[in-house]
Design an enzyme around this catalytic site. Structure first.
Site, PDB file in Angstrom:
ATOM      1  N   SER A  40       0.860  -1.114   0.077  1.00 22.55           N
ATOM      2  CA  SER A  40       0.008   0.118  -0.086  1.00 22.55           C
ATOM      3  C   SER A  40       0.775   1.396   0.113  1.00 22.55           C
ATOM      4  CB  SER A  40      -0.851   0.050   1.291  1.00 22.55           C
ATOM      5  OG  SER A  40      -1.933   0.940   1.065  1.00 22.55           O
ATOM      6  N   ARG A  76     -11.884   6.037  10.395  1.00 24.00           N
ATOM      7  CA  ARG A  76     -11.626   4.691  10.362  1.00 24.00           C
ATOM      8  C   ARG A  76     -12.444   3.750   9.773  1.00 24.00           C
ATOM      9  NH1 ARG A  76      -6.955   1.701  10.057  1.00 24.00           N
ATOM     10  NH2 ARG A  76      -6.984  -0.162  10.879  1.00 24.00           N
ATOM     11  N   ASP A 104      -9.101  -6.262  -4.671  1.00 18.31           N
ATOM     12  CA  ASP A 104      -8.564  -4.967  -4.284  1.00 18.31           C
ATOM     13  C   ASP A 104      -9.110  -3.824  -4.908  1.00 18.31           C
ATOM     14  OD1 ASP A 104      -7.330  -2.820  -2.955  1.00 18.31           O
ATOM     15  OD2 ASP A 104      -5.210  -3.328  -3.189  1.00 18.31           O
ATOM     16  N   HIS A 153      -8.189  -5.254  -0.220  1.00 21.85           N
ATOM     17  CA  HIS A 153      -7.014  -4.492  -0.048  1.00 21.85           C
ATOM     18  C   HIS A 153      -6.128  -5.143   1.176  1.00 21.85           C
ATOM     19  CE1 HIS A 153      -3.886  -1.245  -0.596  1.00 21.85           C
ATOM     20  NE2 HIS A 153      -4.078  -0.888   0.518  1.00 21.85           N
ATOM     21  N   ASP A 154      -6.744  -5.414   2.099  1.00 17.89           N
ATOM     22  CA  ASP A 154      -6.415  -6.060   3.426  1.00 17.89           C
ATOM     23  C   ASP A 154      -5.401  -7.377   2.865  1.00 17.89           C
ATOM     24  OD1 ASP A 154      -6.606  -4.154   5.352  1.00 17.89           O
ATOM     25  OD2 ASP A 154      -8.319  -5.383   6.310  1.00 17.89           O
TER      26      ASP A 154
END
Lengths: 396, 197
Positions: A167, A237, A332, A365-366
């Site tokens: 990232s 968040r 992602d 994405h994680d």
């Protein structure tokens, strides 16, 4: 050169196999002023970092780990026996893992502007005599890389065997290959992008507005009021977290599951996904500094090496000398595979040595943080090849 | 190395810049780079092939050939190699155009459907041929555009391409004299080297 830790990891009884064990962070102090991209100068600063594995006599086996938006220096191992969770990239760093600490000496730091021990908004400002707070200068990816190069100097590392990041961390790796091409032997850029899209910036702006519009924000001087903009950070968040997961991952994890059997016809938590997001947001809002979050999102937004090369990414990457491994993940949608492919195509046009894989994963994405057999096999293959090319032997 | 790869190895000049479409485990590119200073990239879609390339230090890009070669510039390579993939593409003819857009020369290998064993299989037994070069059943084969030695020559003529070289492979070895004289009948693997006129 200051203290030279050969290895600051300690094995402890019943630690999980493949763990680097107990680790102790170090702090490096820098007195040489650092001129930042924004025009300001940081007169002095500290960087907190951890190391795993042993630096060889030639100092040729060092690997730099660059962290993402909310990351920090604690990438692997445990700080105490009571820690429930290991460092954020423990699944990839350790003996026998992709970044094998039996071969490599791993350096992981908290970036400038961070809130985990490196100089940042929560640090003391020597000029004003109080916390930096919102006065802390904007830092960019280039600034981070410049400060990381000084950390390398401090550790006596001339050239990284590999610079690795996911990232926002991947963007730092790219910048390394552009700014200090002769100091990077290999580059691993995972789930990254050569620049943010309008949609990416839009999500960041929502997060920033959530923080800045919190009545507890006080223009960034919340520390003076003995408070933190918890609600703003929590919202930031929550919205960020949505972009880290794929629709499928969220669907299979929570679906439309309710916390209780019946609908309440109210605005309290009803769906499991609401509960999860609130939990994530709450946990983050007390653990992370709001000013740091604002800075980090701006660093993301500003990153655009092609902009300094007439919009031509291949031209921007022309200085790079090392082989690249670029990895993306199928689901992602924050930095989708197409963004990685853009980077790959530019590297090909620039005639660089590059390999690219798009890993099948449901985790969005994680996925870059998680273990996955194909990801691990590929990553290990690249790192083993790196070790072979550099003639690195197993140290322990 | 496979028979067709050995032949291709000889056809690639010293220091050439090549693209290897469907490069598999990267064995060809690795030996070309090591022995002949050849540079370039392999394109592959199979995860294990990609990992194997990376382990060998071969630059490999995960790429579906049916998406074309749009990200590669005109005349940017000396040769484009494509072994045993032509028959699995959605539009083999368009790929041929693409190959000769990015490179001076193309090297292509594919299973020859007119190989005598295949003819016997279909002509006498009445079943879709299954052989070493065509190991799949009709229902699960990736080979959706099977062709013959003659078919490919015909396509090259239609496109006005120059056939610089052609060869055949049979099983593990290069062709017997019979396959040299009657490649369409005795050649199991067709191997072509073509250029734009």
């Amino acid at each position: 050169m200051l203290s030279m830790p050969d290895s600051d990891t300690l094995a402890f009884a019943d630690q999980p196999t493949g763990s680097v064990g107990l680790v102790t962070p170090h702090i490096a102090q820098f007195d040489t002023p650092l001129a930042l991209a924004c025009g300001k100068v940081l007169p002095e600063y500290e960087l907190i970092y951890e190391t795993y594995g042993t630096l060889n006599a030639e100092r040729s086996n060092a690997v730099l780990i660059c962290h993402a938006l909310s990351g920090h220096h604690h990438a692997a191992g445990y700080h105490s026996r009571d820690d429930r969770k290991p460092g954020w990239w423990d699944s990839h760093i350790g003996p026998g893992k992709s970044i094998d600490t039996n071969r490599f000496f791993v350096v992981s730091l908290n970036n400038l502007g961070g809130c985990h021990g490196s100089t940042g908004p929560v640090s003391h400002n020597p000029e004003s005599g109080r916390q930096w707070g919102p006065d802390f200068p904007m830092v960019t990816v280039s600034d981070w890389v410049a400060s990381q190069a000084r950390l390398a100097d401090h550790l006596g590392i001339e050239r990284w065997a590999a610079a690795i990041g996911g990232s926002l961390g991947g963007m730092q790796v790219l910048q390394w290959t552009i700014t200090y091409p002769e100091r990077v032997a290999n580059a691993v850029v995972i789930a990254a992008t050569p620049r943010l899209s309008a949609q990416n910036i839009a999500f960041n702006e929502v997060a920033r507005q959530a923080i800045r519009s919190d009545p507890e924000f006080f223009g960034g001087w919340y520390a003076d009021h003995d408070t933190v903009p918890k609600r703003g950070l929590k919202l930031a968040r929550m919205v960020g977290h949505i972009t880290y997961l794929s629709e499928d991952a969220m669907g299979s994890k929570f679906g439309r599951d309710l916390r209780s059997d019946d609908l309440n016809f109210g605005f309290d938590v009803e769906f499991q996904v609401e509960s999860y997001l609130r939990y994530q947001g709450d946990a983050f809002s007390t653990a992370f500094d709001a000013n740091t979050y604002l800075l980090m999102t701006k660093a993301l937004d500003y990153f655009d090496p092609a902009a300094l090369a007439d919009g031509d990414l291949a031209k921007a990457l022309a200085p790079a000398q090392c082989p690249f491994l670029i990895v993306s993940f199928t689901t992602d949608w924050r930095f989708p595979p197409a963004r990685s492919r853009e980077l790959v195509d530019a590297l090909i046009r620039a005639g660089k040595s590059v390999s690219y894989a798009n890993i099948e994963s449901p985790h969005g994405h994680d996925a870059f943080l998680l273990p996955e057999p194909r990801y691990q096999a590929l990553f290990s293959a690249f790192m083993n090849r790196t070790a072979r090319e550099l003639g690195l032997e197993e140290i322990r | 190395m496979r028979a067709d790869l050995e032949l291709i190895y000889d056809w690639v000049p010293q220091g050439a810049h090549v693209l290897d479409l469907a490069c598999g485990d990267g064995a060809l590119l690795e030996s070309l780079a090591r022995d002949k200073g050849v540079t370039g990239y392999g394109l592959e879609i199979d995860p294990e092939g990609i990992t194997s390339c990376v382990a060998r230090g071969v630059s490999v890009i995960e790429h579906n050939l049916d998406d074309g070669l749009a990200s590669f510039c005109d005349h940017s390579y000396d040769q484009v190699i494509m072994t045993q993939a032509l028959q699995a593409l959605r539009r083999p003819d368009k790929m041929l155009d693409e190959m000769l857009r990015v490179a001076e020369e193309g090297i292509i290998t594919f299973p020859n459907f007119a190989y005598w064993r295949h003819r016997v299989y279909l002509g006498l037994r009445g079943y879709m041929p299954v052989s070493k070069s065509l190991p799949h059943a009709w229902y699960d084969t990736p080979n959706i555009h099977l062709s013959t030695f003659n078919d490919f020559e015909h396509l090259c003529r239609e496109k006005g391409l120059v056939i610089v070289d052609r060869a055949v492979g049979v099983g593990e070895r290069r062709g017997h004299w019979t396959s040299k004289w009657w490649p369409n009948l005795f050649g199991e693997i067709a191997i072509f080297r073509v250029r734009r006129r």
